[in-house]
Design a protein around this motif. Structure first.
Motif, PDB file in Angstrom:
ATOM      1  N   GLN A  32      -7.450  -8.043  21.912  1.00 62.17           N
ATOM      2  CA  GLN A  32      -5.987  -8.013  21.872  1.00 62.17           C
ATOM      3  C   GLN A  32      -5.425  -9.397  21.585  1.00 62.17           C
ATOM      4  OE1 GLN A  32      -5.671  -4.601  21.544  1.00 62.17           O
ATOM      5  NE2 GLN A  32      -3.775  -4.842  22.705  1.00 62.17           N
ATOM      6  N   GLY A  58      -4.352   3.685  16.081  1.00 64.74           N
ATOM      7  CA  GLY A  58      -3.155   2.900  16.380  1.00 64.74           C
ATOM      8  C   GLY A  58      -3.424   1.508  16.902  1.00 64.74           C
ATOM      9  N   GLN A  59      -4.633   0.976  16.696  1.00 66.68           N
ATOM     10  CA  GLN A  59      -4.944  -0.341  17.248  1.00 66.68           C
ATOM     11  C   GLN A  59      -4.001  -1.413  16.703  1.00 66.68           C
ATOM     12  OE1 GLN A  59      -6.176  -3.352  16.098  1.00 66.68           O
ATOM     13  NE2 GLN A  59      -6.971  -4.265  17.980  1.00 66.68           N
ATOM     14  N   THR A  62      -0.206  -0.762  17.761  1.00 66.64           N
ATOM     15  CA  THR A  62       0.170  -1.125  19.120  1.00 66.64           C
ATOM     16  C   THR A  62       0.221  -2.638  19.305  1.00 66.64           C
ATOM     17  OG1 THR A  62      -2.136  -0.841  19.827  1.00 66.64           O
ATOM     18  CG2 THR A  62      -0.651   1.017  20.163  1.00 66.64           C
ATOM     19  N   HIS A  87      -2.039   6.072  22.953  1.00 66.17           N
ATOM     20  CA  HIS A  87      -1.912   4.623  23.149  1.00 66.17           C
ATOM     21  C   HIS A  87      -0.459   4.175  22.983  1.00 66.17           C
ATOM     22  CE1 HIS A  87      -6.163   4.394  23.470  1.00 66.17           C
ATOM     23  NE2 HIS A  87      -6.413   4.639  22.190  1.00 66.17           N
ATOM     24  N   ALA A  88       0.249   4.773  22.029  1.00 63.59           N
ATOM     25  CA  ALA A  88       1.652   4.393  21.811  1.00 63.59           C
ATOM     26  C   ALA A  88       2.513   4.730  23.021  1.00 63.59           C
ATOM     27  CB  ALA A  88       2.186   5.094  20.568  1.00 63.59           C
ATOM     28  N   ILE A  91       2.627   2.132  26.208  1.00 57.45           N
ATOM     29  CA  ILE A  91       3.241   0.799  26.193  1.00 57.45           C
ATOM     30  C   ILE A  91       4.736   0.907  25.952  1.00 57.45           C
ATOM     31  CG2 ILE A  91       1.110  -0.286  25.366  1.00 57.45           C
ATOM     32  CD1 ILE A  91       2.400  -0.495  22.600  1.00 57.45           C
ATOM     33  N   GLY A  94       6.538   1.352  22.180  1.00 55.90           N
ATOM     34  CA  GLY A  94       5.353   1.602  21.376  1.00 55.90           C
ATOM     35  C   GLY A  94       5.696   2.114  19.995  1.00 55.90           C
TER      36      GLY A  94
END
Length: 231
Positions: A32, A58-59, A62, A87-88, A91, A94
Motif C-alpha cells: 500500500q 480494485g487494488q 482503492t 474492497h471499495a 474504505i 471508496g
C-alpha cells in the motif's frame, strides 16, 4: 465464445486466489505504501476524476481513492468486480465499481482527468483502439498512466494456473502485447495515440518488494514499469 469471453471467464474464476495474493498480510502494508507513492508520482495532486480501466479486484482503484481522488473502476470479469466492490465498500470515499469494457469505456468525452490501469496492457485486445478511446475521455492536460511489464516474453506455456487453457491461440491472436519482449512495445501504443511527454519509470520499489517477499507462482522476478503520457 469470443476471445474476450474467454479472458473474462479466466479472470472471473481466478479472482479469489488472485485477490488473496494481493491481500497477503505479510506484505499488504508495504504494498500500500509503495503503490501510493507510485500513483502519487504518476498523477497531479488530488482530487482528480480518475477512471481505472480493467480494475480487477480494485487494488489500484482503492489506492487512488485513498489518495483523495474520485475514482471509477471498470472491468468485465464478474468475479473480479465482486472482490473490487467488497474492497471499495470497506474504505471511506471508496471507488465506484462498474461493469465496463476497457477498450470501449461508456462515458462521455472529457469526463476524466486521468485514466489508469495496472497489469492490463498485456491482456488488452486492440490496445491502440483502447488508448485512443482513453484519450477521448480525458480533459485537456489529462494523464494516461499505466503499469505493466513483459510478463511472458517466451510465451504463455508456463503461465499461472489454467491460463493456457483460456489464453489459447484464438485469444493470443487478439492480444499484441501478451508476449511483448520489451516495454517499448507498450510505450509505442501510447505514443501512437497522440499522447505527449510519454515517460517510462522503472518501479524499483516493487522490484525490491518482490525480491524480499517472492513473486507470484509461475512468474519470474522482473522489473515493472509506470508509463505516463499527457493529452
Amino acid at each position: 465464445m469470443s476471445a474476450q469471453d474467454r479472458i473474462n471467464a479466466y479472470w472471473a474464476g481466478r479472482a479469489p486466489s488472485y485477490d488473496e495474493y494481493q491481500q497477503r498480510p505479510d506484505r499488504f502494508a508495504a504494498d500500500q505504501q509503495a503503490w501510493s507513492a507510485i500513483w502519487e508520482q504518476a498523477l497531479p495532486p488530488a482530487p482528480l476524476d480518475v477512471l481505472d480501466v480493467g480494475t480487477g479486484t480494485g487494488q489500484a482503484a482503492t489506492v487512488l481513492a485513498g489518495l483523495g481522488h474520485r475514482v471509477t473502476g471498470i472491468d468485465l470479469a464478474d468475479g473480479m468486480l465482486e472482490r473490487a466492490r467488497e474492497h471499495a465498500a470497506a474504505i471511506a470515499n471508496g471507488p465506484v465499481i462498474r461493469h465496463g469494457d476497457a477498450v470501449h469505456p461508456d462515458f462521455p468525452a472529457a469526463s476524466f482527468d486521468a485514466v489508469t490501469s495496472r497489469y492490463l496492457m498485456w491482456t488488452l485486445r486492440e490496445p491502440e483502439v483502447a488508448v485512443a478511446n482513453w484519450v477521448r475521455l480525458l480533459r485537456r492536460g489529462g494523464t494516461v498512466a499505466v503499469v505493466d511489464s513483459t510478463w511472458f516474453p517466451h510465451g504463455l506455456d508456463n503461465a499461472p494456473e489454467n491460463m493456457s487453457a483460456h489464453y489459447d491461440t484464438q485469444v493470443q491472436a487478439v492480444l499484441p502485447l501478451a508476449t511483448a519482449t520489451s516495454i517499448d512495445q507498450t510505450v509505442a501504443v501510447l505514443e501512437k495515440a497522440g499522447l505527449r511527454e510519454v515517460t517510462v519509470t522503472p518501479l524499483t520499489s516493487i522490484y525490491e518488494l518482490d525480491r524480499r517477499f517472492g513473486v507470484a507462482p509461475n512468474h519470474d522476478l522482473q522489473m515493472q514499469f509506470l508509463i505516463t503520457g499527457q493529452r
